[in-house]
Design an enzyme around this catalytic site. Structure first.
Site, mmCIF file in Angstrom:
data_model
loop_
_atom_site.group_PDB
_atom_site.id
_atom_site.type_symbol
_atom_site.label_atom_id
_atom_site.label_comp_id
_atom_site.label_asym_id
_atom_site.label_seq_id
_atom_site.Cartn_x
_atom_site.Cartn_y
_atom_site.Cartn_z
ATOM 1 N N ASP A 41 -36.372 -16.405 -46.814
ATOM 2 C CA ASP A 41 -36.930 -15.491 -45.824
ATOM 3 C C ASP A 41 -36.964 -14.033 -46.274
ATOM 4 O O ASP A 41 -37.985 -13.362 -46.085
ATOM 5 C CB ASP A 41 -36.155 -15.636 -44.507
ATOM 6 C CG ASP A 41 -36.772 -14.835 -43.374
ATOM 7 O OD1 ASP A 41 -37.993 -14.599 -43.400
ATOM 8 O OD2 ASP A 41 -36.038 -14.450 -42.445
ATOM 9 N N GLU A 154 -30.077 -33.985 -51.847
ATOM 10 C CA GLU A 154 -29.474 -33.401 -53.044
ATOM 11 C C GLU A 154 -28.341 -34.256 -53.602
ATOM 12 O O GLU A 154 -27.391 -34.588 -52.887
ATOM 13 C CB GLU A 154 -28.974 -31.986 -52.739
ATOM 14 C CG GLU A 154 -28.476 -31.253 -53.964
ATOM 15 C CD GLU A 154 -28.344 -29.748 -53.766
ATOM 16 O OE1 GLU A 154 -27.833 -29.084 -54.688
ATOM 17 O OE2 GLU A 154 -28.758 -29.243 -52.704
#
Length: 260
Positions: A41, A154
């Site tokens: 962001d 992951e």
């Protein structure tokens, strides 16, 4: 690429995904035909959206800097206004559900979740036992029920990842979880050979940018050294670097100075 387009590719072909940090990396990824970009962001700007071209962009909302569901909602709406295609959110199911209910596509995280790794024993593989693999599966199911679009998967065994991917509608982005997931996800710094700190097992280097950066740094030092040397010797500035003045104008200037 749209959410519908990504979903249509599930099970049909492997997608590609890169985490990028610079405008040049985003432009290069777009030119190379990378499907999905992950951009955090603070780096997400209109300029970055333009650089990303036709890539589907996941905007990472930073866990810990955002806390409440309202924090995430405000940040997600801002990211989408800039042109994000989805947001990454590692917060709880309630926050993910709230984002999904607003129509914001949400990608979460399962397996090794760096911000919550203490719960699974630190920075190591998850899902290597039946109980651990089932916990990953239950997490995927919970995210699906909450309305998530997908999840980063992951460091989970490939066979486990493949079976989970077959059984969920979520898009699963593999980081060291093998080709049974829907997309292969690497960091640009690993691909380019300029990793800072630990390089994970699943990372692969395709170019040695670190050596090129070091070469450029030595060239930079040499250029600065030559500049300093020419200043000391009087070689710089040379006539071509100077602004001329007509003799009569300079004489008039001197006369004016003397009169003053």
């Amino acid at each position: 690429m749209t959410v519908a387009g990504l979903r249509a590719l599930k099970g049909r072909r492997q997608m590609t995904m890169l985490y990028v940090e610079t405008l040049d990396e985003a432009r290069a990824a777009a030119a190379a035909g990378i499907d999905i970009l992950s951009i955090i962001d603070p780096l997400w700007t209109p300029a970055m959206r333009e650089a990303a071209g036709d890539c589907f962009v996941q905007v990472g909302l930073l866990y810990g800097e955002l806390v409440t569901t309202e924090d995430y909602l405000r940040a997600a709406h801002r990211a989408m206004r800039i042109g994000g295609d989805c947001v990454y959110c590692a917060a709880g199911l309630g926050t993910i559900r709230a984002l999904a209910e607003e129509g914001i596509p949400v990608i979460s995280h399962v397996g090794l979740i760096p911000s919550k790794a203490t719960w699974t024993g630190g920075f190591k593989a998850v899902g290597k036992t039946a109980d651990s693999a089932l916990a990953v599966w239950r997490h995927v199911q919970a995210l699906e029920e909450a309305g998530a679009l997908g999840a980063e998967l992951e460091v989970v065994p490939e066979r486990v990842a493949t079976e989970i991917s077959r059984r969920t509608s979520l898009l699963l982005f593999s980081m060291g979880a093998g080709a049974g997931a829907d997309a292969q996800y690497l960091f640009a710094e690993d691909v380019l050979g300029c990793t800072r700190g630990h390089r994970p097992r699943h990372a692969k280097t395709y170019r040695n940018f670190a050596a090129e950066y070091e070469r450029l740094q030595q060239e930079r030092i040499a250029a600065f050294r030559e500049f300093a040397g020419e200043v000391r010797s009087g070689a710089y500035p040379a006539p071509q670097h100077l602004v001329p003045i007509e003799p009569e104008e300079f004489d008039a200037f001197l006369s004016a100075l003397g009169a003053g």
